[in-house]
Design an enzyme around this catalytic site. Structure first.
Site, PDB file in Angstrom:
ATOM      1  N   THR A  44       0.826  -1.208   0.000  1.00 25.71           N
ATOM      2  CA  THR A  44       0.000   0.000   0.000  1.00 25.71           C
ATOM      3  C   THR A  44       0.859   1.256   0.000  1.00 25.71           C
ATOM      4  OG1 THR A  44      -1.687  -1.214   1.231  1.00 25.71           O
ATOM      5  CG2 THR A  44      -1.867   1.179   1.193  1.00 25.71           C
ATOM      6  N   TYR A 107     -12.171  -5.534  -6.118  1.00 21.34           N
ATOM      7  CA  TYR A 107     -13.276  -5.083  -6.965  1.00 21.34           C
ATOM      8  C   TYR A 107     -14.401  -6.119  -6.995  1.00 21.34           C
ATOM      9  CZ  TYR A 107     -16.081  -2.823 -10.506  1.00 21.34           C
ATOM     10  OH  TYR A 107     -17.118  -2.225 -11.160  1.00 21.34           O
ATOM     11  N   TYR A 133      -1.837 -11.467   2.757  1.00 20.39           N
ATOM     12  CA  TYR A 133      -1.819 -10.026   3.036  1.00 20.39           C
ATOM     13  C   TYR A 133      -3.266  -9.587   3.223  1.00 20.39           C
ATOM     14  CZ  TYR A 133      -0.423  -5.088   2.000  1.00 20.39           C
ATOM     15  OH  TYR A 133      -0.187  -3.744   2.025  1.00 20.39           O
ATOM     16  N   LYS A 161       0.420 -11.106   6.944  1.00 24.05           N
ATOM     17  CA  LYS A 161       0.536  -9.689   7.308  1.00 24.05           C
ATOM     18  C   LYS A 161      -0.885  -9.178   7.473  1.00 24.05           C
ATOM     19  CE  LYS A 161       1.763  -5.093   5.568  1.00 24.05           C
ATOM     20  NZ  LYS A 161       0.448  -4.446   5.502  1.00 24.05           N
TER      21      LYS A 161
END
Length: 295
Positions: A44, A107, A133, A161
């Site tokens: 990110t 999405y 993740y 994570k």
């Protein structure tokens, strides 16, 4: 043993948004000198979603060249197209990334079966287990603790994570997948994640303030009475950054400490002059404090 701090590393840009990979070596030395022990690249904070697949490959290669094996490099291989995920993970394997992190495709609504099948294909393409993740506020899919446990037991994943800020979820994963390596990925719940059994930290604030994040983790590991003071400083900075476009604040604060990695890439916006002035004034006391932190 002190849990390792990984920086959720930035991607350097020029003022007009082109990659500026010559800035990586001094940035890396800045991080390592202040106690960072690993990198998550193209996550990110690395603005992966604003990069082409070719740019992502170039960034990873530049990081690996700069690191020279001194610390582990984990690369996010998430994408919305399965073929792109597999191409990125094969590239990561080919160029020698230490690990790959699999972000759920975003999405379209995602099923547990679909994500597990993707993890299986990605782990096979990488040649070794991945890290999962979890950041559901951006992907729309929270990786269930049962899926994490299944992927670890099947040898598809080494761990997780978790950037969900959901401590109940983190605790459930710890209980269901005791062999998993768990990294807390949110600065706002960093200490709570350590208390819940995190094996390490992946921090966005470690880009600008690696010394602050390392001080918090060391204070926790040592049982220091200074932990509450360091934690308050951490939360103060995180709250302050939340008043601005976050990555713009991160990058400008890093510039105040002597490193210029450029503004965030469009469509993200940079700070205006008033925002820069206010941020610099507010951060000045912290910068003086950090000058005294042992390295």
């Amino acid at each position: 043993m002190t849990p390792p701090v990984y920086a959720a590393a930035l991607t350097p840009f020029t003022e007009d948004g082109a990659l500026s990979l010559t800035q990586l070596p001094p940035y890396l030395e800045y991080l390592l000198a202040r106690g960072v022990r690993g990198l998550l690249v193209l996550g990110t904070n690395g603005e992966f979603a604003s990069l082409t697949a070719g740019e992502r490959r170039a960034v990873l290669e530049a990081y690996l060249e700069a690191v020279e094996g001194r610390v582990p490099v984990v690369v996010n291989v998430g994408a919305t197209a399965v073929s792109e995920v597999l191409a990125l993970v094969r590239h990561a394997s080919h160029v020698g990334a230490d690990a790959a992190a699999l972000l759920p495709p975003y999405y379209y609504p995602l099923t547990d079966k679909g994500f597990t099948a993707l993890a299986e294909a990605a782990a096979e393409a990488f040649g070794k287990p991945l890290y999962l993740y979890n950041i559901p506020r951006y992907t729309g899919y929270a990786i269930p603790a049962t899926v994490v446990a299944e992927c670890v037991e099947r040898g598809l994943a080494r761990g997780l994570k978790d950037s969900s800020q959901d401590l109940a979820y983190f605790t459930e994963v710890r209980a269901r997948a005791p062999r998993a390596e768990l990294f807390v990925g949110s600065d706002t719940t960093l200490v709570e994640g350590l208390e819940a059994g995190a094996d390490g930290v992946v921090s966005g604030l470690a880009n600008t303030y690696p010394d602050l994040i390392v001080a918090v983790v060391r204070a926790f590991a040592d049982g220091s009475s200074e932990l509450s003071t360091w934690r308050e400083r951490l939360l103060g900075v995180r709250t302050l950054f939340g008043r601005y476009p976050y990555l713009a604040a991160t990058r400008y604060a890093l510039q105040l400490r002597g490193l210029h990695l450029g503004p965030p890439r469009r469509p993200l916006i940079d700070l205006d002059a008033a925002g820069r002035e206010e941020l610099a004034r507010t951060l000045d006391p912290l910068h003086h404090t950090l000058e005294e932190v042992p390295r």
